[in-house]
Design a protein around this motif. Sequence first.
Motif, short mmCIF file in Angstrom:
data_model
loop_
_atom_site.label_atom_id
_atom_site.label_comp_id
_atom_site.label_asym_id
_atom_site.label_seq_id
_atom_site.Cartn_x
_atom_site.Cartn_y
_atom_site.Cartn_z
N ASN A 208 0.79 -1.23 0.00
CA ASN A 208 0.00 0.00 0.00
C ASN A 208 0.82 1.27 0.00
O ASN A 208 0.29 2.37 0.08
CB ASN A 208 -0.92 0.01 1.22
CG ASN A 208 -1.93 -1.11 1.16
OD1 ASN A 208 -2.41 -1.43 0.09
ND2 ASN A 208 -2.21 -1.72 2.30
N LYS B 116 0.23 3.68 -2.84
CA LYS B 116 -1.16 4.06 -3.10
C LYS B 116 -1.46 5.43 -2.54
O LYS B 116 -1.04 5.77 -1.44
CB LYS B 116 -2.10 3.03 -2.46
CG LYS B 116 -2.12 1.75 -3.24
CD LYS B 116 -3.10 0.78 -2.65
CE LYS B 116 -3.01 -0.53 -3.40
NZ LYS B 116 -3.72 -1.59 -2.67
N PRO B 117 -2.19 6.21 -3.31
CA PRO B 117 -2.56 7.54 -2.82
C PRO B 117 -3.68 7.38 -1.79
O PRO B 117 -4.85 7.48 -2.12
CB PRO B 117 -3.05 8.26 -4.07
CG PRO B 117 -3.40 7.18 -5.02
CD PRO B 117 -2.71 5.94 -4.64
N ASN B 118 -3.31 7.11 -0.56
CA ASN B 118 -4.31 6.66 0.41
C ASN B 118 -5.05 7.78 1.13
O ASN B 118 -5.78 7.53 2.07
CB ASN B 118 -3.65 5.75 1.45
CG ASN B 118 -2.60 6.49 2.24
OD1 ASN B 118 -2.05 7.49 1.76
ND2 ASN B 118 -2.32 6.05 3.43
N VAL B 119 -4.81 9.02 0.71
CA VAL B 119 -5.47 10.12 1.41
C VAL B 119 -6.48 10.80 0.51
O VAL B 119 -6.16 11.16 -0.63
CB VAL B 119 -4.44 11.15 1.89
CG1 VAL B 119 -5.12 12.21 2.73
CG2 VAL B 119 -3.34 10.48 2.67
N LEU B 120 -7.67 10.93 1.00
CA LEU B 120 -8.73 11.59 0.24
C LEU B 120 -9.18 12.83 0.99
O LEU B 120 -9.34 12.80 2.20
CB LEU B 120 -9.91 10.64 0.09
CG LEU B 120 -11.20 11.24 -0.46
CD1 LEU B 120 -11.06 11.51 -1.93
CD2 LEU B 120 -12.36 10.30 -0.21
N MET B 121 -9.33 13.92 0.24
CA MET B 121 -9.81 15.13 0.92
C MET B 121 -10.94 15.74 0.13
O MET B 121 -10.88 15.79 -1.09
CB MET B 121 -8.67 16.14 1.04
CG MET B 121 -9.12 17.41 1.71
SD MET B 121 -7.78 18.56 1.86
CE MET B 121 -8.07 19.60 0.47
N HIS C 23 -9.73 11.65 4.76
CA HIS C 23 -9.88 10.26 5.11
C HIS C 23 -8.63 9.50 4.69
O HIS C 23 -8.16 9.65 3.57
CB HIS C 23 -11.12 9.68 4.44
CG HIS C 23 -11.49 8.36 5.00
ND1 HIS C 23 -10.91 7.20 4.55
CD2 HIS C 23 -12.34 8.00 5.99
CE1 HIS C 23 -11.41 6.18 5.23
NE2 HIS C 23 -12.28 6.64 6.11
N VAL C 24 -8.10 8.71 5.60
CA VAL C 24 -6.88 7.97 5.30
C VAL C 24 -7.16 6.48 5.37
O VAL C 24 -7.86 6.01 6.27
CB VAL C 24 -5.77 8.34 6.31
CG1 VAL C 24 -4.45 7.75 5.86
CG2 VAL C 24 -5.66 9.83 6.45
N LYS C 25 -6.61 5.77 4.42
CA LYS C 25 -6.84 4.33 4.34
C LYS C 25 -5.56 3.56 4.64
O LYS C 25 -4.48 4.13 4.66
CB LYS C 25 -7.26 3.99 2.91
CG LYS C 25 -8.69 3.53 2.77
CD LYS C 25 -9.05 3.58 1.32
CE LYS C 25 -9.22 2.27 0.65
NZ LYS C 25 -9.85 2.33 -0.64
N HIS C 26 -5.69 2.29 4.80
CA HIS C 26 -4.56 1.36 4.98
C HIS C 26 -3.76 1.62 6.23
O HIS C 26 -4.03 1.08 7.27
CB HIS C 26 -3.64 1.38 3.76
CG HIS C 26 -4.36 1.12 2.50
ND1 HIS C 26 -5.16 0.04 2.33
CD2 HIS C 26 -4.43 1.82 1.35
CE1 HIS C 26 -5.69 0.05 1.13
NE2 HIS C 26 -5.26 1.12 0.51
#
Lengths: 738, 282
Positions: free
Chosen positions: A434, A437-442, A455-458
Amino acid sequence: MTKKKTHIKGFFKALPKNIFSGFVVSLIALPLGLGLAMASNAPPIAGVIAAVVGGVVVSVLGGSHVTISGPGNGLVGVILVAVATLGLNGTYAAIICSGALLTLLGFLRMGKLADFFPSSAIQGMLAAIGLIILGKQFHIMMGNEMKLAGSVEYLIAIPSTIIGAFSYDNSGFTYAATAGILALAIMVFYPKIRNKYFHLVPAPMWIVLLSIGFSYFYELVLKQPHPVDPSYMISEIPTGAQIISDIPKPDFSLVNSFGFWGSVLAITLIASIESLLSIKAVDQLDPQKRRSNVNRDLKALGIATVGSGFLGGLNVVAVIARSSVNVNNGGSNRSSNFAHAFFLVIFILLFSTQLTRIPLPALMAILVYTGYKLASPRNIAKIFKIGKEQLIIFSTTLLVTLFVGLISGILAGVFMTFFIHVMINKDLELFIKNWSKPNVLMFKEKRGDQSYYIHVKHYCTFLNFYKLKEKLNAIPETKDAVLDLSLCEFVDHTVMENLSAYQEVFHKRGGHLEIIGLDLHGTDSEHPFALRRLIPGIPFLTDNLTKRQITLEEIAKDYSLNYEADVKDDTEVLDNFRYFRTKRIEKVYNRLFNKDHSFSVFDIHYSEGEFIAKEDVRTTMIHIKLNHHIPEFTLDREGFMERLYSIAGYDDIPIDNHSDFSKRFYLLGDEPKMVQNYFNDDLVRFFESNSYYHVESDGNSLLIFRSQRTAGVKEIKKLIAFGERLAEIVLREEGLYI
Amino acid sequence: MSDTPFKNIAIGIAFSPTLEANVSEAARLTCMMGAKLSLIHVGKGNADKKQLIDTFIGNCGQEQLSYEVIFKEGDPVEVILETVKKRNIDLLLLGALKKENFVKFYLGSIARKITRKAICSVLLITNPRVERKSCKNMVVSGLKGAHTKRTIETAFFVAHRLGSNQLTIVEEIERQKVSIKVDDDQSLRKANLLQEKLKRQEETRVRRILSHIPEEHKKDIHIETQAIFGQRGYSIGHYAEIVRADLLVMNAPQKSSLLHRFFPHDLEHILNELPTDVLIIR
């Protein structure tokens, strides 16, 4: 155009204050510069050259606001190694190359470089640097200079030096040791003595002044030679003309060697990390809460380093202790950095011969204290509190740095951290798969109050924190933001620490950053990490009351107030006071308050400055909430300090017909007219007839305290009485005022 | 826009424990769309298997469904793609697998290959059920592209037919577009102004497309637009996941070469981590 005009006007208005704070900073910068250079085995003037070049170049080109630049203590270790392997002129060449590299980093926008290092590893590295400085300088401070192979050997030899200090054959050495210990005592006890006149001169300058004074005392009064052995006096300081004629020629002949580039890399690494950490910390101290342009600052520091290297100076980095002194003395823009360089030039031009009267051990005591602060056991205890695994990372970095070298040390720290993360999660795939992966969504929420939502994933650790940081940086700190970590399987300590710093910045600038989604992590057995420990405050032990606390309880009963001994984290009500603009409130405890919390007495622990300039203050205050609006003002006893401040641009507000009051009290306020109207005869007479307190209003409430130490029981009673009577008058006034 | 974009629907089936759920989903969906269903099984066919499928379809109560079971041997990917071509299939359903012990879904290698190569629209079903779970919340990618208009139109058609009541059109604003780097307060302000401007531009673009959607399809649907900042393709999946969308509708990429598998873009991200059911429009 008008915007620019007001900008220039504001600059000139703030100039006197900045010149003043630049002056105070130069008082510290001079001894520190000399000491750091000598600790690095370079000529003492090299440190001052670095500070002067840094001050001039960075103040013109830099992107930060209140940071001071100059030689940094973190670099002592690496430059020491460089001087030993490359020779002095080779080191200058390495410094020039590292300056060029630093500039390049700035252009490549690598200001985020420091984010890739786990904070415990950085702590470990700083502690190791502290030990390196302490180990070497301790012997000089005790008048027992020696040459040993490595930094560890120096540390091991400390006990024997202490024992040996009692049996010097040469009394010159004994005097040297005495000077060193006295100087160390000044450094240690300086923050504990709370006298404003004493604090007008910074501790390192006291050491310089006293040393020179002693020297003259021996020469003029006792007519004896200086008792300290001549080999323990500062070697010749060149005059201004000599500095220019003796510019060293950097020796680039080693450019092809492995060792040369090793040194360049080490210097660049430490210089960038030290600068970036300092800028970050100082931004939090800035009362105007501006955001520094990190990459621009890196470029400026790099260019300054190149210049300094050519002139025979050390690396230029952003330094925290001096910057924090700058902020505390009213520095508000880069002109203070320039002023600090300017005053250093004047000192060297006018007093270069006086400086040779300073005993070396006294100067080294300053460095020993700096080193101790870096490696202080308190830091280690703090890390242990966060978690055992952090202590492992910390000690790995520390030991490898001490035994092998700086770069190996920090790399070991990084690998150790990664290894521990993998072990805790028992999942290597999570991190590797991961990572890219661009794991941050704003996005900005369309419903409700339009707050930003991230929101942060992984997972979120030092490995990919820069992605989150990029998004966080793009949010104006005056807005509200929500950070959701609920889909993050793992969040590490570095991230938690950085996030709490972000929260503080948001809070101070009027926004709010809320972190959600971590509640589950605590209960999940797979995450027994620092997560839960960092967000809420550390619980305070309340079951064991001290004698003072028991008396406080009794006082509370007497005055029919409630009493609570435990720590209160929410100190928001105090943030608006001018007094706390440059201070960080650590905690509020031992609170006595009435039913609606409008009248409360409390002990408060706050700190001012950072690092060696950090001062912890514990005192007792009263906070009175008012139901009506009153003008903002600050009232204190008139004194020397205030006269000095008025030179620097603060104005005392005079009250008509009360010249005695104006003479005795110092009154400050943003709107003098309103304050003048508000201070009517009643109020003035009340202040005149009572003992002095520091009284401050933030528009809706009053803050009253006297000394900068916790009040005794009697004093608290007096304080309460004063507060109650003042509240009475202010409330009575309300009728007249409207 | 034709009356219905999906006339022939196909599903690839294997005789696995999820067969009943897969068949039920396909049957229901086909009915709702008013289409014909082809069930493709790669392998030998026999009466027992046919019987089983008939029972499943009978069980889910879609009596009026016209369907056909196709048995064909060969390489699964090729067989399915060939059938799709030959029978004019315009929507292919594929079931995703569930990762052990995780609530995450992923696509098997065969399904992945088909998704990449198919010439028709593809619906990836993450959690097929025997009982119907209504599709309430849909997220549609409004990413600027040649097919965006058709994608949004189709999304509304599907929403209308499935009875969804919430449809969010997501505009992804790429980082590269916000060309101002945030260094200090000043550049932050500029960057934010630029972001707002981009957001407004995207919004007008989407609004224009929305105005062409037949009113009938928009009825009873709450329409929202949302600009998000993140990486193209990836972030919309992330968004769909956190708003707990039941269906994500997006454009098919222009092409998917080998290079893209190493440097994943749009579709590949989604295939890696299926956030929810995904409908890829071609």
